[in-house]
Motif scaffolding. Structure first.
Motif, PDB file in Angstrom:
ATOM      1  N   VAL A  63      39.973  21.687 -14.605  1.00 55.17           N
ATOM      2  CA  VAL A  63      40.790  21.358 -15.769  1.00 55.17           C
ATOM      3  C   VAL A  63      40.487  22.385 -16.862  1.00 55.17           C
ATOM      4  CG1 VAL A  63      41.397  19.589 -17.451  1.00 55.17           C
ATOM      5  CG2 VAL A  63      40.667  18.925 -15.143  1.00 55.17           C
ATOM      6  N   VAL A  64      41.546  23.065 -17.326  1.00 56.91           N
ATOM      7  CA  VAL A  64      41.370  24.172 -18.265  1.00 56.91           C
ATOM      8  C   VAL A  64      42.176  23.905 -19.542  1.00 56.91           C
ATOM      9  CG1 VAL A  64      41.564  26.677 -18.587  1.00 56.91           C
ATOM     10  CG2 VAL A  64      41.168  25.739 -16.283  1.00 56.91           C
ATOM     11  N   PRO A  65      41.509  23.632 -20.670  1.00 55.74           N
ATOM     12  CA  PRO A  65      42.247  23.501 -21.920  1.00 55.74           C
ATOM     13  C   PRO A  65      42.683  24.876 -22.416  1.00 55.74           C
ATOM     14  CG  PRO A  65      39.909  22.970 -22.244  1.00 55.74           C
ATOM     15  CD  PRO A  65      40.076  23.384 -20.824  1.00 55.74           C
ATOM     16  N   ASP A  66      43.897  24.972 -22.951  1.00 52.52           N
ATOM     17  CA  ASP A  66      44.428  26.254 -23.416  1.00 52.52           C
ATOM     18  C   ASP A  66      44.795  26.157 -24.893  1.00 52.52           C
ATOM     19  OD1 ASP A  66      45.638  28.956 -23.193  1.00 52.52           O
ATOM     20  OD2 ASP A  66      47.501  27.853 -23.529  1.00 52.52           O
ATOM     21  N   GLY A  67      44.145  26.983 -25.686  1.00 50.88           N
ATOM     22  CA  GLY A  67      44.394  27.012 -27.126  1.00 50.88           C
ATOM     23  C   GLY A  67      43.230  27.717 -27.803  1.00 50.88           C
ATOM     24  N   THR A  68      43.294  27.877 -29.107  1.00 55.79           N
ATOM     25  CA  THR A  68      42.134  28.389 -29.828  1.00 55.79           C
ATOM     26  C   THR A  68      40.973  27.428 -29.599  1.00 55.79           C
ATOM     27  OG1 THR A  68      42.691  27.139 -31.824  1.00 55.79           O
ATOM     28  CG2 THR A  68      43.646  29.364 -31.638  1.00 55.79           C
ATOM     29  N   TRP A  69      39.755  27.849 -29.916  1.00 55.53           N
ATOM     30  CA  TRP A  69      38.612  26.948 -29.707  1.00 55.53           C
ATOM     31  C   TRP A  69      38.811  25.651 -30.475  1.00 55.53           C
ATOM     32  CZ3 TRP A  69      35.636  27.494 -25.787  1.00 55.53           C
ATOM     33  CH2 TRP A  69      35.390  28.771 -25.268  1.00 55.53           C
TER      34      TRP A  69
ATOM     35  N   LEU B 256      30.530  38.105 -19.909  1.00 59.30           N
ATOM     36  CA  LEU B 256      31.863  38.549 -19.513  1.00 59.30           C
ATOM     37  C   LEU B 256      32.590  39.107 -20.731  1.00 59.30           C
ATOM     38  CD1 LEU B 256      32.967  35.567 -17.228  1.00 59.30           C
ATOM     39  CD2 LEU B 256      32.016  37.761 -16.522  1.00 59.30           C
ATOM     40  N   SER B 257      33.378  40.142 -20.532  1.00 52.89           N
ATOM     41  CA  SER B 257      34.104  40.724 -21.671  1.00 52.89           C
ATOM     42  C   SER B 257      35.605  40.676 -21.412  1.00 52.89           C
ATOM     43  CB  SER B 257      33.652  42.169 -21.924  1.00 52.89           C
ATOM     44  OG  SER B 257      33.842  42.959 -20.778  1.00 52.89           O
ATOM     45  N   SER B 258      36.340  40.448 -22.483  1.00 52.03           N
ATOM     46  CA  SER B 258      37.786  40.287 -22.391  1.00 52.03           C
ATOM     47  C   SER B 258      38.505  41.634 -22.430  1.00 52.03           C
ATOM     48  CB  SER B 258      38.276  39.417 -23.545  1.00 52.03           C
ATOM     49  OG  SER B 258      39.684  39.320 -23.522  1.00 52.03           O
TER      50      SER B 258
ATOM     51  N   ARG C 243      43.418  40.462 -29.787  1.00 53.49           N
ATOM     52  CA  ARG C 243      42.880  39.329 -30.546  1.00 53.49           C
ATOM     53  C   ARG C 243      41.389  39.520 -30.677  1.00 53.49           C
ATOM     54  NH1 ARG C 243      45.128  33.436 -28.507  1.00 53.49           N
ATOM     55  NH2 ARG C 243      47.164  33.511 -29.479  1.00 53.49           N
ATOM     56  N   LYS C 244      40.908  39.301 -31.870  1.00 51.21           N
ATOM     57  CA  LYS C 244      39.465  39.402 -32.078  1.00 51.21           C
ATOM     58  C   LYS C 244      38.804  38.162 -31.490  1.00 51.21           C
ATOM     59  CE  LYS C 244      36.078  40.871 -35.332  1.00 51.21           C
ATOM     60  NZ  LYS C 244      35.905  42.107 -36.009  1.00 51.21           N
TER      61      LYS C 244
ATOM     62  N   LEU D  89      37.157  34.653 -23.538  1.00 49.58           N
ATOM     63  CA  LEU D  89      38.198  35.237 -22.693  1.00 49.58           C
ATOM     64  C   LEU D  89      39.524  34.552 -22.973  1.00 49.58           C
ATOM     65  CD1 LEU D  89      36.323  35.191 -19.244  1.00 49.58           C
ATOM     66  CD2 LEU D  89      36.414  37.086 -20.858  1.00 49.58           C
ATOM     67  N   SER D  90      40.618  35.225 -22.622  1.00 46.54           N
ATOM     68  CA  SER D  90      41.908  34.545 -22.630  1.00 46.54           C
ATOM     69  C   SER D  90      41.884  33.506 -21.510  1.00 46.54           C
ATOM     70  CB  SER D  90      43.039  35.549 -22.405  1.00 46.54           C
ATOM     71  OG  SER D  90      42.998  36.051 -21.071  1.00 46.54           O
TER      72      SER D  90
END
Length: 199
Positions: A104-110, A135-137, A142-143, A150-151
């Motif tokens: 389950v992956v929530p998607d949005g800003t933190w 890990l690097s994006s 986006r900062k 990560l996205s």
């Protein structure tokens, strides 16, 4: 007057990404819960993930009434991909795996992702899995709010690379990379370097 959009990837027709979206089967099932503020965002990476993964479902909202049924899919162990004190490294989940994961992956800003957990207590109760540190994006526009951020698409690809190793899911990133390159091209290299190159 708005530009005509591709009904599949939601991009303007002259910037359609569908030719770059490869379908990749996964043993892992994904449930992507997208905060409404992200749904019409130009860089909607959750949608790209759902289009590339037949075993993924993307739902948009703040409160998900059907969550109990969605999490009770037979043959899958649900876990929430979200960092925190209770999160266990995804590698440990894989080591103990008996049946496939329902990730389950929530998607949005933190902030918005935390709101999804607050609005859906069942989510907050799920066992949590976290990605490795460091890990690097590739999300150069986006900062990142913190190191290792990560996205959504990158997080999903990183998770699947661990869960289903040695399978390679990196081809899912092709439309994402084209999207970023297109945005940089549109703003001009000089503007990009001035505003984003030091991120």
């Amino acid at each position: 007057m708005s530009r005509p959009q591709c009904p599949r990837c939601n991009r303007p027709l002259n910037h359609c990404l569908c030719a770059l979206i490869t379908q990749v089967d996964s043993r892992t099932r994904l449930l992507i819960l997208q905060h409404p503020s992200e749904a019409n965002h130009a860089l909607n990476t959750a949608r790209l993930a759902a289009l590339g993964l037949p075993n993924a479902q993307l739902l948009v909202g703040e409160v998900f009434e059907d969550l109990p049924a969605l999490l009770a899919q037979p043959g899958y162990r649900p876990c929430l991909l979200f960092p925190g004190e209770r999160a266990v490294a995804l590698t440990e989940w894989v080591a103990a795996e008996v049946e496939p994961l329902l990730l389950v992956v929530p998607d949005g800003t933190w902030r918005k992702a935390r709101k999804l957990l607050h609005c859906n207590p069942l989510l907050a109760e799920l066992p949590r899995a976290s990605l490795p540190e460091g890990l690097s994006s590739r999300y150069r526009l986006r900062k990142a709010p913190m190191a290792g951020a990560l996205s959504t698409l990158e997080a999903i690809v990183a998770a699947l690379q661990i869960i289903e190793a040695p399978r390679d899911f990196s081809q899912l990133l092709r439309p994402f990379e084209a999207l970023i390159d297109g945005q940089i091209s549109a703003m001009g290299e000089e503007t990009f370097r001035r505003n984003h190159a030091d991120q």
